[in-house]
Write an enzyme that holds these catalytic residues in place. Structure first.
Site, PDB file in Angstrom:
ATOM      1  N   GLU A 283      -4.147  10.024  -3.292  1.00  0.00           N
ATOM      2  CA  GLU A 283      -2.783   9.785  -3.752  1.00  0.00           C
ATOM      3  C   GLU A 283      -2.475  10.744  -4.898  1.00  0.00           C
ATOM      4  OE1 GLU A 283      -0.332   5.870  -5.392  1.00  0.00           O
ATOM      5  OE2 GLU A 283      -2.406   6.203  -6.023  1.00  0.00           O
ATOM      6  N   LYS A 343       4.134   4.632   1.067  1.00  0.00           N
ATOM      7  CA  LYS A 343       3.580   3.430   0.426  1.00  0.00           C
ATOM      8  C   LYS A 343       4.593   2.295   0.449  1.00  0.00           C
ATOM      9  CE  LYS A 343       1.089   2.220  -3.841  1.00  0.00           C
ATOM     10  NZ  LYS A 343       0.665   2.741  -5.166  1.00  0.00           N
ATOM     11  N   CYS A 393      -3.791   3.143  -2.540  1.00  0.00           N
ATOM     12  CA  CYS A 393      -4.110   2.584  -3.851  1.00  0.00           C
ATOM     13  C   CYS A 393      -3.863   1.072  -3.922  1.00  0.00           C
ATOM     14  CB  CYS A 393      -3.313   3.331  -4.923  1.00  0.00           C
ATOM     15  SG  CYS A 393      -3.904   3.051  -6.616  1.00  0.00           S
TER      16      CYS A 393
END
Length: 521
Positions: A283, A343, A393
């Site tokens: 990321e 995301k 994440c």
């Protein structure tokens, strides 16, 4: 003589008053101790056994208390747990976010305490109290602002013997097992003191059964040795320096990942390493939008061409309207950018600001929060012919985000993450433990690629076959098995949490009329 009697009477009355006050202080201190024990069971420590012991200590405190007292003692335990668990939240932005988040998350443990106080008077209390823990974890995983699942019991069990249960009932099932072991210990001790040896033995047999059954579930749900395998590479380019200001060095971060990939290409060409079939960048490996900036695109093109295989590139994408997307782009060495994952689970007060106009007025510093918008889709992308599930994440903490990718056909899971903004804190090890649990839960290999560490390669049984150290440039290359089979946990999804909620309600209603008068503290 009468004066002496009067003084003695006053002293006795004072002692009687101090007695309950002292017991409240002792219970309060013991509740905090239970929270600290629970914290000590989490990574980077390996004391998984402290978690059921912490639940046992807290359950003993809550046994027979009033609802109000139960909430208070539970809340103290929550503070004892979350305050030391979450300092990474404010490591570079001050203590306010950390303290507020810990105080809010502790409310869930307070609710557990109130439920446990009532359920402790019902038949089957060890089971219902453990279900109450699962229920309150499910609540805080969803509320407020989409929830914050960090610190679930299951996330501290990556080194423990109960981890294989994740393949059957997911994180909720592991959490229930940990909690019920703690509650049955209390029930067994209480039964023994009440001279009911049969009941005491029965509860202890339940604990023994859980420890014996957990490894068997791992054998049943283990990946076949004949499963196809894929050679993967996780690139950790590192950052110029830790902290929030690393984003000011966006070019250096991109350059680091390009350079690491080109070194990998040189090692492959020299025969020192096998050629990976797919490569994962972390990321924020390119905070310069490569779809809008020609120089960033040229660099990534060169890296992909040098290696000759697709790269999953973590990139910040400019939406052109003042907002951004946190993307993972499939970058082909010939055709360039293709499939993408945006995301879906964003960090509130970090990547976006809930109730922005109101919060900015109350807390002007909150205006620094990002303006990211969530993506949609299933989280699945195709990377060199391999269906890959991407959990960027924060997303790895959410059951449904990972499960949706697997149900959509993902045969491998990847976790691109940026931990540089949290320095050398425990956060990165906590997140690695989550990735290990997800591997077992879904029977999938997992590739963790971090900007600054810890990157890792994880097999479907949760074993870490290779890992990096923090704040170093590194490349992990290894072979991992693929799988298309769905575990029971993947199929069941949130069913274990629903069952926990239903069982708590049943136990509450079933014993309502028979409940004894509350025991005041």
């Amino acid at each position: 003589m009468s004066e002496v009697a009067e003084v003695a009477a006053r002293s006795t009355f004072a002692v009687r008053r101090r007695g309950p006050e002292l017991s409240v202080l002792v219970r309060g201190a013991t509740s905090i101790l239970a929270g600290l024990m629970l914290y000590a069971s989490f990574p980077p420590r390996t004391g998984w056994w402290l978690a059921p012991l912490a639940i046992a200590v807290l359950t003993a405190v809550l046994r027979g208390r009033t609802v109000r007292a139960g909430f208070g003692y539970g809340y103290l335990a929550g503070l004892g747990f979350f305050l030391p668990l979450l300092p990474w939240v404010g490591v570079y932005v001050g203590s306010v976010p950390w303290l507020v988040l810990a105080a809010v998350e502790a409310l869930a443990v307070g609710i557990f305490g109130a439920l446990a106080a009532v359920l402790s008077r019902r038949p089957g209390a060890p089971v219902s109290i453990a279900a109450a823990w699962v229920l309150t974890e499910a609540i805080r995983a969803r509320l407020p602002f989409g929830g914050f699942p960090w610190g679930r019991l299951a996330f501290g069990q990556a080194e423990g013997p109960l981890l294989p249960l994740a393949s059957v009932a997911g994180a909720a099932g592991v959490g229930f097992a940990v909690a019920v072991i703690g509650t049955t210990v209390v029930a067994a001790v209480a039964a023994a003191r009440e001279r009911r040896p049969t009941v005491a033995v029965g509860w202890m047999l339940l604990t023994a059964f859980l420890f014996a059954a957990a490894p068997l579930t791992g054998v049943v749900n283990s990946a076949s040795s004949l499963a196809p395998a894929v050679t993967v590479a996780a690139v950790q380019g590192n950052v110029p320096r830790m902290g929030l200001d690393f984003n000011a060095q966006r070019r250096a971060v991109l350059d680091n990942h390009v350079a690491a990939t080109e070194r990998l290409a040189a090692d492959v060409a020299a025969g020192r390493l096998p050629r990976p079939q797919l490569v994962v960048w972390p990321e924020n490996s390119s905070d310069i939008d490569p779809l809008r900036q020609a120089d960033a695109r040229a660099e990534i093109d060169e890296a992909a061409a040098a290696l000759g295989v697709p790269i999953l590139v973590g990139a910040v994408l400019d939406n052109g309207d003042g907002t951004s997307g946190n993307g993972a782009l499939v970058w082909d060495p010939v055709t360039g950018p293709g499939d993408r994952h945006l995301k879906r689970r964003l960090v509130p007060f970090g990547e976006y600001l809930p109730l922005r106009p109101v919060i900015e007025r109350l807390w002007p510093a909150a205006a620094q929060a990002g303006r990211f918008v969530p993506g949609d889709g299933t989280g699945r992308v195709e990377l060199n012919g391999v269906p890959v599930g991407v959990a960027t994440c924060y997303e790895v903490a959410f059951d449904d985000a990972v499960a949706e990718s697997v149900r959509a056909g993902a045969q491998l899971l990847v976790v691109p993450t940026n931990n540089a903004t949290f320095g050398r804190t425990e956060m990165t090890y906590q997140q690695l433990a989550m990735s290990r649990l997800r591997a077992v839960e879904h029977g999938r290999s997992v590739v963790v690629a971090a900007t600054s560490g810890v990157s890792a390669l994880i097999t479907p049984d949760g074993t870490v076959t290779d890992r990096s150290t923090m704040f170093t440039a590194d490349v992990l290359v290894g072979e991992l098995p693929l799988s298309a089979r769905l575990t029971w946990a993947t199929r069941l999804g949130s069913v274990p949490e629903v069952l926990a909620a239903a069982s708590v309600l049943v136990f509450l209603l079933a014993g309502h009329r028979k409940a004894r008068a509350p025991i005041n503290y």
